[in-house]
Design a protein around this motif. Sequence first.
Motif, PDB file in Angstrom:
ATOM      1  N   ASN A  41      16.406  -9.080   0.659  1.00 17.18           N
ATOM      2  CA  ASN A  41      15.758  -8.633  -0.577  1.00 17.18           C
ATOM      3  C   ASN A  41      14.403  -9.288  -0.757  1.00 17.18           C
ATOM      4  O   ASN A  41      13.898  -9.390  -1.872  1.00 17.18           O
ATOM      5  N   ARG A  42      13.816  -9.739   0.344  1.00 18.63           N
ATOM      6  CA  ARG A  42      12.551 -10.473   0.269  1.00 18.63           C
ATOM      7  C   ARG A  42      11.426  -9.692   0.927  1.00 18.63           C
ATOM      8  O   ARG A  42      11.534  -9.257   2.075  1.00 18.63           O
ATOM      9  N   ILE A  43      10.331  -9.552   0.206  1.00 20.26           N
ATOM     10  CA  ILE A  43       9.141  -8.878   0.729  1.00 20.26           C
ATOM     11  C   ILE A  43       8.479  -9.785   1.766  1.00 20.26           C
ATOM     12  O   ILE A  43       8.319 -10.978   1.536  1.00 20.26           O
ATOM     13  N   PHE A  44       8.063  -9.187   2.898  1.00 18.33           N
ATOM     14  CA  PHE A  44       7.317  -9.971   3.877  1.00 18.33           C
ATOM     15  C   PHE A  44       5.935  -9.402   4.152  1.00 18.33           C
ATOM     16  O   PHE A  44       5.058 -10.096   4.633  1.00 18.33           O
ATOM     17  N   VAL A  54      -1.182  -7.595   2.887  1.00 13.81           N
ATOM     18  CA  VAL A  54      -0.727  -8.901   2.419  1.00 13.81           C
ATOM     19  C   VAL A  54       0.563  -9.265   3.148  1.00 13.81           C
ATOM     20  O   VAL A  54       1.482  -8.451   3.239  1.00 13.81           O
ATOM     21  N   VAL A  55       0.599 -10.492   3.669  1.00 17.78           N
ATOM     22  CA  VAL A  55       1.768 -10.982   4.387  1.00 17.78           C
ATOM     23  C   VAL A  55       2.184 -12.352   3.868  1.00 17.78           C
ATOM     24  O   VAL A  55       1.347 -13.126   3.408  1.00 17.78           O
ATOM     25  N   LYS A  56       3.486 -12.624   3.947  1.00 10.99           N
ATOM     26  CA  LYS A  56       4.007 -13.935   3.553  1.00 10.99           C
ATOM     27  C   LYS A  56       4.173 -14.782   4.809  1.00 10.99           C
ATOM     28  O   LYS A  56       4.892 -14.413   5.736  1.00 10.99           O
ATOM     29  N   ALA A  87      -4.007 -12.413   2.095  1.00  6.71           N
ATOM     30  CA  ALA A  87      -4.571 -11.078   1.905  1.00  6.71           C
ATOM     31  C   ALA A  87      -5.632 -10.845   2.976  1.00  6.71           C
ATOM     32  O   ALA A  87      -6.498 -11.696   3.191  1.00  6.71           O
ATOM     33  N   VAL A  88      -5.532  -9.710   3.652  1.00  5.93           N
ATOM     34  CA  VAL A  88      -6.439  -9.367   4.737  1.00  5.93           C
ATOM     35  C   VAL A  88      -7.201  -8.107   4.334  1.00  5.93           C
ATOM     36  O   VAL A  88      -6.599  -7.117   3.923  1.00  5.93           O
ATOM     37  N   ALA A 100       2.408  -9.025  10.655  1.00  7.70           N
ATOM     38  CA  ALA A 100       3.645  -8.526  10.040  1.00  7.70           C
ATOM     39  C   ALA A 100       4.872  -9.075  10.766  1.00  7.70           C
ATOM     40  O   ALA A 100       5.856  -9.465  10.127  1.00  7.70           O
ATOM     41  N   ASN A 101       4.832  -9.115  12.082  1.00  2.00           N
ATOM     42  CA  ASN A 101       5.944  -9.682  12.853  1.00  2.00           C
ATOM     43  C   ASN A 101       6.105 -11.172  12.563  1.00  2.00           C
ATOM     44  O   ASN A 101       7.225 -11.665  12.442  1.00  2.00           O
ATOM     45  N   GLU A 102       4.995 -11.865  12.441  1.00  2.00           N
ATOM     46  CA  GLU A 102       5.028 -13.288  12.108  1.00  2.00           C
ATOM     47  C   GLU A 102       5.651 -13.489  10.720  1.00  2.00           C
ATOM     48  O   GLU A 102       6.473 -14.387  10.504  1.00  2.00           O
ATOM     49  N   ALA A 103       5.279 -12.625   9.769  1.00  5.46           N
ATOM     50  CA  ALA A 103       5.825 -12.700   8.417  1.00  5.46           C
ATOM     51  C   ALA A 103       7.316 -12.363   8.407  1.00  5.46           C
ATOM     52  O   ALA A 103       8.099 -13.023   7.711  1.00  5.46           O
ATOM     53  N   LEU A 104       7.725 -11.356   9.172  1.00  5.00           N
ATOM     54  CA  LEU A 104       9.142 -10.995   9.263  1.00  5.00           C
ATOM     55  C   LEU A 104       9.954 -12.170   9.770  1.00  5.00           C
ATOM     56  O   LEU A 104      11.009 -12.504   9.239  1.00  5.00           O
TER      57      LEU A 104
END
Length: 109
Positions: A41-44, A54-56, A87-88, A100-104
């Motif tokens: 349930n977490r946005i990445f 935007v990535v986490k 933010a990019v 995105a893969n890094e954030a996942l």
Amino acid sequence: MTTTTAASRYAKIVSALSAHPSVRVGGGKRGFGASALQTGNRIFCMLTSKDEFVVKLPKERVAELVASGDGRQFDPGHGRLMKEWLAVEPTSNQDWLDLANEALEFVGR
């Protein structure tokens, strides 16, 4: 010369990562995170209404990317910068899928 939009760049990420068994699209609050990619349930990652990708990521990684000029800390609109969100800009040469893969991987721990 072909112009690639932020939306088309993000669509490629959605297409690539939505096949991952733990990833789903949307489910966030209306507006913020409505089209975000989530694991659990977490946005990445997400695309904002300002066409920012935007990535986490870990705060140290965000600081590194900010220092190199590859992004900035994300401000969701209330004036407080979020230390774990990068933010990019739409015109960035950063590989969005790699981010995105890094954030996942980070969020999925």
